[in-house]
Design an enzyme around this catalytic site. Sequence first.
Site, PDB file in Angstrom:
ATOM      1  N   GLY A   1       1.252  -1.019  -0.147  1.00 26.97           N
ATOM      2  CA  GLY A   1       0.427   0.102  -0.027  1.00 26.97           C
ATOM      3  C   GLY A   1       1.036   0.976   0.220  1.00 26.97           C
ATOM      4  O   GLY A   1       2.096   0.816   0.680  1.00 26.97           O
TER       5      GLY A   1
ATOM      6  N   GLN B   1       3.437   9.724   1.704  1.00 28.75           N
ATOM      7  CA  GLN B   1       3.762   9.132   1.757  1.00 28.75           C
ATOM      8  C   GLN B   1       5.056   9.590  -0.003  1.00 28.75           C
ATOM      9  O   GLN B   1       6.247   9.232  -0.102  1.00 28.75           O
ATOM     10  CB  GLN B   1       3.901   8.060   1.077  1.00 28.75           C
ATOM     11  CG  GLN B   1       3.315   6.816   2.945  1.00 28.75           C
ATOM     12  CD  GLN B   1       3.594   5.727   2.955  1.00 28.75           C
ATOM     13  OE1 GLN B   1       2.462   5.290   2.206  1.00 28.75           O
ATOM     14  NE2 GLN B   1       5.061   4.959   2.711  1.00 28.75           N
TER      15      GLN B   1
ATOM     16  N   CYS C   1       7.162  -0.554   6.341  1.00 28.14           N
ATOM     17  CA  CYS C   1       6.531   0.021   5.407  1.00 28.14           C
ATOM     18  C   CYS C   1       7.471   1.330   4.652  1.00 28.14           C
ATOM     19  O   CYS C   1       8.592   1.403   5.482  1.00 28.14           O
ATOM     20  CB  CYS C   1       6.139   1.407   6.865  1.00 28.14           C
ATOM     21  SG  CYS C   1       5.435   3.490   5.940  1.00 28.14           S
ATOM     22  N   LEU C   2       7.175   1.553   3.600  1.00 26.93           N
ATOM     23  CA  LEU C   2       7.916   2.272   2.496  1.00 26.93           C
ATOM     24  C   LEU C   2       8.815   3.082   3.543  1.00 26.93           C
ATOM     25  O   LEU C   2       9.740   3.436   2.040  1.00 26.93           O
ATOM     26  CB  LEU C   2       7.331   2.506   0.619  1.00 26.93           C
ATOM     27  CG  LEU C   2       7.258   0.974   0.425  1.00 26.93           C
ATOM     28  CD1 LEU C   2       5.843   1.216  -0.491  1.00 26.93           C
ATOM     29  CD2 LEU C   2       7.622  -0.279   0.145  1.00 26.93           C
TER      30      LEU C   2
ATOM     31  N   HIS D   1      -3.175   0.454   8.309  1.00 27.31           N
ATOM     32  CA  HIS D   1      -2.050   1.353   7.791  1.00 27.31           C
ATOM     33  C   HIS D   1      -1.777   2.107   7.476  1.00 27.31           C
ATOM     34  O   HIS D   1      -1.419   3.405   7.622  1.00 27.31           O
ATOM     35  CB  HIS D   1      -1.120   0.356   7.918  1.00 27.31           C
ATOM     36  CG  HIS D   1       0.208   0.711   7.698  1.00 27.31           C
ATOM     37  ND1 HIS D   1       1.697   0.501   8.017  1.00 27.31           N
ATOM     38  CD2 HIS D   1       0.944   1.372   6.426  1.00 27.31           C
ATOM     39  CE1 HIS D   1       2.674   1.243   7.831  1.00 27.31           C
ATOM     40  NE2 HIS D   1       2.432   1.860   6.470  1.00 27.31           N
ATOM     41  N   GLU D   2      -2.826   2.677   6.083  1.00 27.52           N
ATOM     42  CA  GLU D   2      -2.434   3.291   5.122  1.00 27.52           C
ATOM     43  C   GLU D   2      -3.095   5.159   5.495  1.00 27.52           C
ATOM     44  O   GLU D   2      -3.129   5.982   5.222  1.00 27.52           O
ATOM     45  CB  GLU D   2      -3.357   2.755   3.761  1.00 27.52           C
ATOM     46  CG  GLU D   2      -2.143   2.071   3.244  1.00 27.52           C
ATOM     47  CD  GLU D   2      -0.653   2.234   2.913  1.00 27.52           C
ATOM     48  OE1 GLU D   2      -0.501   3.295   2.902  1.00 27.52           O
ATOM     49  OE2 GLU D   2       0.264   1.286   2.898  1.00 27.52           O
TER      50      GLU D   2
ATOM     51  N   HIS E   1      -0.897   6.932   7.764  1.00 28.36           N
ATOM     52  CA  HIS E   1      -1.159   7.921   7.191  1.00 28.36           C
ATOM     53  C   HIS E   1      -1.258   9.197   6.978  1.00 28.36           C
ATOM     54  O   HIS E   1      -0.449  10.133   7.394  1.00 28.36           O
ATOM     55  CB  HIS E   1      -0.222   7.347   6.013  1.00 28.36           C
ATOM     56  CG  HIS E   1       0.886   5.925   6.114  1.00 28.36           C
ATOM     57  ND1 HIS E   1       2.020   7.041   6.561  1.00 28.36           N
ATOM     58  CD2 HIS E   1       1.044   5.162   5.565  1.00 28.36           C
ATOM     59  CE1 HIS E   1       3.247   6.177   5.989  1.00 28.36           C
ATOM     60  NE2 HIS E   1       2.466   4.966   5.583  1.00 28.36           N
TER      61      HIS E   1
HETATM   62 ZN    ZN Z   1       3.530   3.239   6.233  1.00 30.18          ZN
END
Ligand code: ZN
Length: 157
Positions: free
Chosen positions: A46, A51, A93-94, A135-136, A139
């Site tokens: 995701g 991000q 997480c990216l 999670h998303e 953000h």
């Molecule tokens: Zn993340």
Amino acid sequence: MAKRIIVTDEDPLLRKVSREVGVPNDRTRALLDDMIDTLKFAEGVGLAAPQVGILRRIFIINIGIEKGKDEFVEFIDPVILETSGEQDGAEGCLSVPGRQGNVKRPNKVTVEATDRNGNRFTYTGTELMARCLCHEYDHLDGILYVDKAYEMADDEE
Ligand code: ZN
């Protein structure tokens, strides 16, 4: 379409609350296309707009990832309608490269959101998808999973 740069955990942008989108326009759709390219390249599950440096309430999830194919769902102005159950597992997480941590999440999550054409829809995810939705969503409120993880470790690879 173009790949965008993913901002990482030292960037204060990741700690800001994103603004609502309202009716999606061509710029919204171009952003979504770029986010798909960026997520494909990064091979993540995701990706949320903050991000890639855009403080808008948008995220995408590759719901096909467990079947080894790409199937992206785009969530604009998402609202979590319902959560149930509990799961406990490793998360990454990216924007927090090279690390992972254990986080407790609901096992089933239903989200209502707008699609790129301006229509509201609901999507229910379980297990990995439920984890990813939470999670998303976090953000968009400037929350990173490291805030919720009870155990952190460096990636084993
Ligand atoms: Zn993340």
